[in-house]
Design an enzyme around this catalytic site. Sequence first.
Site, PDB file in Angstrom:
ATOM      1  N   GLU A  64       0.835  -1.212   0.000  1.00 24.07           N
ATOM      2  CA  GLU A  64       0.000   0.000   0.000  1.00 24.07           C
ATOM      3  C   GLU A  64       0.870   1.261   0.000  1.00 24.07           C
ATOM      4  O   GLU A  64       0.552   2.253  -0.667  1.00 24.07           O
ATOM      5  CB  GLU A  64      -0.928  -0.028   1.223  1.00 24.07           C
ATOM      6  CG  GLU A  64      -1.843   1.164   1.389  1.00 24.07           C
ATOM      7  CD  GLU A  64      -3.028   1.180   0.439  1.00 24.07           C
ATOM      8  OE1 GLU A  64      -2.813   0.982  -0.764  1.00 24.07           O
ATOM      9  OE2 GLU A  64      -4.158   1.396   0.906  1.00 24.07           O
ATOM     10  N   THR A  82      -4.133   9.433  -4.415  1.00 30.57           N
ATOM     11  CA  THR A  82      -4.174   9.552  -2.955  1.00 30.57           C
ATOM     12  C   THR A  82      -3.105  10.527  -2.463  1.00 30.57           C
ATOM     13  O   THR A  82      -3.367  11.359  -1.588  1.00 30.57           O
ATOM     14  CB  THR A  82      -3.966   8.164  -2.302  1.00 30.57           C
ATOM     15  OG1 THR A  82      -5.017   7.318  -2.762  1.00 30.57           O
ATOM     16  CG2 THR A  82      -4.010   8.237  -0.788  1.00 30.57           C
TER      17      THR A  82
HETATM   18  N1  HSE Z   1      -7.195   7.353   4.628  1.00 27.79           N
HETATM   19  C1  HSE Z   1      -6.651   7.456   3.318  1.00 27.79           C
HETATM   20  C2  HSE Z   1      -6.866   8.874   2.814  1.00 27.79           C
HETATM   21  C3  HSE Z   1      -7.353   6.476   2.430  1.00 27.79           C
HETATM   22  O1  HSE Z   1      -8.001   9.322   2.863  1.00 27.79           O
HETATM   23  O2  HSE Z   1      -5.910   9.499   2.371  1.00 27.79           O
HETATM   24  C4  HSE Z   1      -6.921   6.514   1.002  1.00 27.79           C
HETATM   25  O3  HSE Z   1      -5.911   5.596   0.747  1.00 27.79           O
END
Ligand code: HSE
Length: 308
Positions: A130, A183
Amino acid sequence: MIKNEIKIFSPATVANVSCGFDVLGFCLDTIGDEMIIRKTNKKGVFITKIEGFDLPFDAEKNVAGVSALAMIADAKPDFGFEIEIYKRIKPGSGIGSSSASASGSVFAINELLGRPYNKTQVTDFAMKGEALASGSEHADNLAPGIFGGFTLVKSSSPLEVLQLPTPNDLYATIIHPQIEIKTADARAILPKLFPLQDVITQSANVGSFVHALHTNDYELLKRALQDVIVEPHRSILIPHYAEVKSAALNNGALGAGISGAGPSIYTLSKGIENAKRVEKAMRDVYANTIIAFETYVSRINTEGIREI
Ligand code: HSE
């Protein structure tokens, strides 16, 4: 008997769930990747097939490969693994595409090794994959995929995952506008500091949400699904966000928010009929635009990744 090959379904997931940025997540059931993992005589990790999207075959550049390599570096088996990926979750969709790949490979290898690792350890290996995709080791998509249902990441280092109860009648509706949000970009636009009052509101909501899951309190769940920290900054990246959210809430959704880093928008509803009504209302908003989109209605998948 330990098998030589396994085929799995690795589901999509929704992270953050409005009030729980980087800590809450839940698992979907109607969309996910399929993967086949088999043992090979040659040591190492070999990605032999990828269908659906254009992703790297080099194991060190592929999230499924990176997490698999982390697991075998620890387990040291005297054989290797071939991975076939049938990708159905579009990368950059906000419903845990990289997470499904990163967790699918290590879930499967753990099974083929005779399950030497527990779910938290499997999640820990998946975090390595990830991190390749998002630039940070967060487990809020990985944990619901591996544990099933709703999860809360109490701590990332050392990793501690809490499995939360899932009210029976809860359904998710997702709309995925076909634009890509990375992201890393969606994280970069967030402020580093927040006003104390917002932190207090958010903490009260996440605590209330967890309590609502434990007590099947749909009214409280509805009031807890608010995000005063992240949504104001990220929602500008998603076209027609406010309209879609209003349409969902006006049609009985308990809550609606950005799924993970977006662009998908998730909603939770009591009962499948309501979830379908919300789906129609959200589709109607995007149907009037030039943006292509997909929608999904799903029960909450309490099992997580499974053998098929
Ligand atoms: N918690 C993470 C974000 C999830 O919102 O950046 C996305 O990978």
